[in-house]
Design an enzyme around this catalytic site. Structure first.
Site, short mmCIF file in Angstrom:
data_model
loop_
_atom_site.label_atom_id
_atom_site.label_comp_id
_atom_site.label_asym_id
_atom_site.label_seq_id
_atom_site.Cartn_x
_atom_site.Cartn_y
_atom_site.Cartn_z
N HIS A 100 -29.42 23.95 28.19
CA HIS A 100 -28.98 23.69 26.81
C HIS A 100 -29.67 24.72 25.93
O HIS A 100 -30.87 24.94 26.10
CB HIS A 100 -29.55 22.38 26.27
CG HIS A 100 -28.98 21.11 26.76
ND1 HIS A 100 -29.69 19.95 26.70
CD2 HIS A 100 -27.76 20.79 27.25
CE1 HIS A 100 -28.96 18.96 27.15
NE2 HIS A 100 -27.79 19.44 27.50
N ASP A 103 -33.01 23.52 24.28
CA ASP A 103 -34.09 23.18 25.20
C ASP A 103 -34.78 24.41 25.74
O ASP A 103 -35.93 24.34 26.18
CB ASP A 103 -33.57 22.32 26.35
CG ASP A 103 -33.12 20.98 25.82
OD1 ASP A 103 -33.96 20.26 25.30
OD2 ASP A 103 -31.92 20.68 25.90
#
Ligand SMILES: [Mn+2]
Length: 436
Positions: A100, A103
């Site tokens: 992601h 992240d």
């Protein structure tokens, strides 16, 4: 800096191995129907739960103490996490990872700074990928954590949020493209509603479609060759999510003429939350040419939420593997571990036990499913069950050469009296268990 120095490289040691830090079934180069186990399974480690999640849940704070998250500066933590991730993936002898955007790199003070952070970490990933030969199965954008997305991203009542989400997904896709990602995933975590009392469903669906149409245009514009995947989930975090399950996604895609542009990323736990089995979602996706990729994490039958556990239910996995093999396997997709350790599994070695356990479940499932395919008994049973459709009557119906009037006349004239036949469910279940 190395983080896993006291853990050995994980290798195949065979079924009788008593070493829990070895694979008993995952033998990457073992050939099954002309493809290696590695090529069949296309296993990927996810970045977010594995390297960024600290063990917090809605009732409690951090339980894990990860050395790569010790630095005070968020960019230093981000860089250390990348190095830890590649070291971990190489120790497991795997070939893929997933990420992601938020992240891998922290948000900055503004969009420009956020994009700069992300680009810097993506460049470090590119270096690590080149060195390790680990590849990117898919990238995605986190459009659900920040408070700006509290009412959704593409389905937000505010078009400025929609625009912001476009800017974020554009960069996430650019980076996925730069890193030669084989797919790009969209999980609509807050694309749904908490209450119908404040929601215009028709408006929100049209917005979501606009978002996807623009994404498809952009994909072709930059020449991204990967597959676009939608990950269905019925609820959580919102009460109702528009990408409820594969069938709902398929209907939505057809309504907006997008059915040839997307496939699904099926998560085992999302299937069960939607009231289906994991195998149902996989079979339904194949039946509609929508099968893309899998998040292998399973749920807990007693807990009604998305627990993201490592797959251990062998019987479920055998059924899924059988369907995948029967339908020709993955193309650009693979098995991703979108999995979380239990928050009491504190030690770094627990990360290895979790993945080894999940990988061996999938490998063993593959071996058993291959045995079932080879034996052919299940396939023969199913084809025999439908054999009557090859008769003149069956062919006339399927080819559209008859109608309600003709068929009812035929039933009267020929005095058609169908004979019910046993479905043999117990025998088939017994057969599957016998092969495990
Ligand atoms: Mn997932």
């Amino acid at each position: 800096m190395k983080y896993f120095t006291d853990i050995p490289a994980i290798r195949y040691a065979g079924e009788d191995s008593s070493d829990h830090l070895s694979y008993r079934y995952y033998n990457p180069q073992q050939k099954i129907f002309g493809k290696t186990m590695e090529e069949h399974l296309r296993l990927a480690v996810c970045f977010w739960h594995t390297f960024r999640w600290s063990g917090h849940d809605i009732f409690g704070d951090q339980t894990f103490d990860r050395p790569w998250l010790h630095a005070a500066d968020p960019m230093q933590r981000a860089e250390a996490s990348v190095l830890a991730a590649f070291e971990f993936i190489e120790k497991l002898n795997l070939k893929y990872f997933t990420f992601h955007d938020r992240d891998i790199a922290p948000e900055g003070a503004n969009v420009r700074e956020t994009n700069k952070n992300l680009q810097q970490i993506a460049d470090l990933m590119a270096v690590e990928m080149e060195r390790s030969k680990v590849k990117l199965l898919w990238g995605t954008a986190n459009l659900f954590s920040h408070r700006r997305y509290l009412a959704g991203a593409a389905t937000n009542p505010n078009p400025e949020v929609f625009a912001y989400a476009v800017a974020q997904v554009k960069q996430a896709l650019d980076i996925t493209h730069q890193l030669h990602g084989e797919n790009y995933v969209l999980w609509g975590g807050r694309e749904g509603y908490d209450t119908l009392l404040n929601t215009d469903v028709r408006q929100e669906l049209d917005q979501l479609a606009r978002f996807l149409i623009m994404l498809v245009d952009y994909k072709y514009k930059i020449g991204f060759k990967g597959t676009l995947l939608i990950e269905p989930k019925p609820c959580e975090p919102t009460k109702h999510q528009y990408d409820y399950d594969t069938a709902t996604v398929y209907a939505f895609l057809q309504k907006y003429h997008l059915e040839n542009e997307f496939k699904v990323n099926i998560e085992a736990n999302h299937a069960t939350l939607a009231g289906h089995t994991f195998a149902h979602e996989v079979a339904y996706a194949f039946a509609n040419k929508l099968f893309g990729s899998i998040d292998a994490n399973q749920g807990d039958p007693q807990l009604g939420w998305d627990t993201d556990q490592f797959p251990t239910h062998l019987n479920d996995i055998v059924q899924v593997m059988y369907i995948i093999l029967q339908n020709g396997g993955f193309t650009t997709g693979g098995f991703n571990f979108d999995t979380k350790l239990r928050r009491q599994s504190l030690d770094l070695v627990d990360m290895f036990y979790g993945h080894i356990s999940g990988i061996d479940t999938l490998a063993r499932g593959l071996l058993i499913a291959a045995k079932l395919v080879k034996a052919g008994e299940l396939e023969q049973f199913v084809s025999k069950r439908y054999a009557q459709w090859h008769s003149t009557l069956g062919q006339q119906i399927l080819d559209g050469k008859t109608d309600f009037t003709c068929l009812s006349n035929q039933v009267l004239q020929e005095e058609i009296k169908p004979t019910p036949l046993s479905g043999r469910q117990e025998m088939l279940e017994h057969m599957i268990n016998g092969s495990i």
